[in-house]
Write an enzyme that holds these catalytic residues in place. Structure first.
Site, short mmCIF file in Angstrom:
data_model
loop_
_atom_site.label_atom_id
_atom_site.label_comp_id
_atom_site.label_asym_id
_atom_site.label_seq_id
_atom_site.Cartn_x
_atom_site.Cartn_y
_atom_site.Cartn_z
NE ARG A 153 -1.65 0.32 15.49
CZ ARG A 153 -1.80 -0.83 16.15
NH1 ARG A 153 -1.57 -0.91 17.45
NH2 ARG A 153 -2.17 -1.92 15.50
CE LYS A 199 -1.37 2.30 7.06
NZ LYS A 199 -1.23 1.02 7.81
NE ARG A 215 1.48 -6.08 8.44
CZ ARG A 215 0.61 -5.08 8.27
NH1 ARG A 215 -0.16 -5.04 7.18
NH2 ARG A 215 0.49 -4.13 9.17
CE1 TYR A 232 -5.07 2.38 -27.11
CE2 TYR A 232 -5.10 2.68 -24.73
CZ TYR A 232 -4.67 3.08 -25.99
OH TYR A 232 -3.85 4.16 -26.10
CG HIS A 266 -1.80 -4.45 12.84
ND1 HIS A 266 -2.77 -3.50 13.08
CD2 HIS A 266 -1.70 -4.53 11.48
CE1 HIS A 266 -3.23 -3.03 11.93
NE2 HIS A 266 -2.60 -3.65 10.95
CB CYS A 318 -6.91 4.78 -21.61
SG CYS A 318 -8.09 4.05 -22.78
CG MET A 319 -1.35 6.47 -18.46
SD MET A 319 0.26 6.69 -19.21
CE MET A 319 0.80 4.99 -19.42
CG ASP A 320 -3.26 9.73 -20.42
OD1 ASP A 320 -2.48 9.74 -19.46
OD2 ASP A 320 -2.94 9.38 -21.58
C1 PLP Z 1 -2.40 0.96 8.65
C2 PLP Z 1 -2.32 0.53 10.04
C3 PLP Z 1 -3.31 0.90 10.97
C4 PLP Z 1 -4.60 1.57 10.57
O1 PLP Z 1 -5.51 0.60 10.07
P1 PLP Z 1 -6.98 0.99 9.62
O2 PLP Z 1 -7.63 -0.29 9.34
O3 PLP Z 1 -6.80 1.85 8.39
O4 PLP Z 1 -7.57 1.76 10.73
C5 PLP Z 1 -3.11 0.58 12.29
N1 PLP Z 1 -1.99 -0.06 12.69
C6 PLP Z 1 -1.04 -0.47 11.81
C7 PLP Z 1 0.14 -1.19 12.31
C8 PLP Z 1 -1.18 -0.20 10.47
O5 PLP Z 1 -0.24 -0.61 9.60
#
Ligand code: PLP
Length: 371
Positions: A221, A35, A133, A263, A165, A310-312
């Protein structure tokens, strides 16, 4: 000649995926989470490298990310776990993208789309075991299971997985992890009572994959550790950071003691000194919080940004050392400064540093690409 670039080492990605596989019992499968453009490393090249190294699944948040994988010809199993209610789902189902359901309404949207696509949707039922969540609240879980069993019976859905999760797996010994694990076992037993025996049960992220084998179940995951970073200091010592960030000094000048720099003049030179202008800024993912703190390797050692980001561009104080326009400055590399050094300097986490690094104007260069 290049001015600034983010380099991604795909050999490191492959090494990390292979290393992570070694943490798993035989038969446990590995999902590489790609992702957010693979945490800033580039989704498609990383996905391909991960699959070459033995990843079984790819995980993304949004449906558009999943569709991008499919449209690039990637046929491995893909799970997408975050979509808003009015998003049509038949295109994802047609493309064989697994979807997550955490409510009856969410499940019904999936089954309606499955009928439109004329094929059963592959569904991962998500239970909230304590993160508060995503996922179904525990009190709503039995009703969701009931609807899921019906959808499966009607041929609209294949209940592929039950999943959840973790909230605090990156804090070893945190009591919430054991509570979430127990709640997950309860959720699995409830599923079984409703006649749902999913092929996959999955709970672990990187931290849990590295440190808590009892959370691995059938599939883990893994996001962050794919990129060679660890959510826990010292865990995953064999991981190899895949990203490095480079820029070439645009301008060098000598300035006297007491001059305000950048700045707001938040920094003043402590003596007569040499300043180098490095052409990367918050427009390229260098956090503004790194003002007068961010580490940059330049002319043989790690130095600090002075004054505001800065931005750049940013300014680096090089003291009496010799530095020339065109010299290479390195913001992140394996030997340091690391993404962890930046996270410490900016009061954030390594995840955010690498995910935000780069921009449309900063080319990403791949090392170790294999077709
Ligand atoms: C991003 C995410 C992961 C991966 O988590 P890491 O800590 O980067 O390994 C696994 N499961 C879900 C639902 C996530 O949103």
């Amino acid at each position: 000649m290049w001015q600034a670039q983010v380099r991604v080492d795909l050999d490191a990605i492959r090494h990390n995926v292979a290393t992570l596989r070694d943490y798993l019992a035989p038969g446990t499968r590995l999902m590489t989470v790609v992702k957010a453009d693979a945490y800033g490393h580039g989704m498609l090249p990383v996905a391909r490298a991960a699959l070459q190294a033995g990843a079984d699944w790819l995980g993304v948040a949004t449906l558009d990310e999943a569709i991008t994988l499919r449209d690039a010809g990637i046929t491995a199993p893909v799970l997408a776990w975050l979509h808003s209610p009015d998003r049509p789902l038949h295109d994802a189902i047609e493309r064989d993208i697994d979807l997550s359901a955490a409510s009856i309404d969410g499940l019904l949207e999936i089954t309606q789309s499955a009928r439109k696509a004329k094929k059963p949707a592959k569904v991962h039922l998500k239970i909230d075991t304590g993160l508060s969540r995503g996922g179904a609240a525990q009190k709503d879980w039995p009703a969701l299971l009931e609807r899921a069993a019906k959808a499966a019976g009607d041929g609209d859905a294949e209940i592929k997985a039950v999943w959840s999760h973790l909230a605090c797996a990156d804090e070893p010994g945190h009591p919430s992890t054991a509570r979430q694990l127990a709640a997950f076992h309860d959720a699995l037993e409830a599923a079984e009572r409703h006649g749902i025996r999913p092929e996959l049960r999955h709970l672990a992220n990187s931290a849990a994959t590295l440190t808590l084998p009892e959370t691995h179940f059938d599939l883990v995951r893994v996001g962050l550790s794919t990129y060679g970073l660890s959510p826990i200091e010292g865990a995953g010592p064999d991981l190899r950071p895949a990203m490095s960030v480079h820029a070439r000094v645009a301008l060098v000048k000598e300035v006297p003691v007491g001059e305000g720099v950048s700045y707001g003049h938040t920094y003043k030179t402590l003596k007569d000194t040499t300043l180098a202008l490095v052409p990367l800024g918050y427009g390229d993912g260098v956090p503004r919080a790194a003002s007068s703190r961010g580490p940059i390797w330049l002319a043989g050692k790690v130095r600090r940004i002075v004054g505001r980001v800065c931005m750049d561009q940013v300014v680096v104080d090089c003291g009496d050392d010799e530095v020339r326009p065109g010299d290479e400055a390195i913001l992140i590399q394996r030997g340091g400064p690391t993404a962890d050094d930046w996270a410490l300097a900016c009061d954030t986490i390594n995840y955010e540093i690498v995910t935000r690094m780069g921009s449309a104007r900063t080319p990403r260069i791949y090392v170790g690409e294999r077709t």
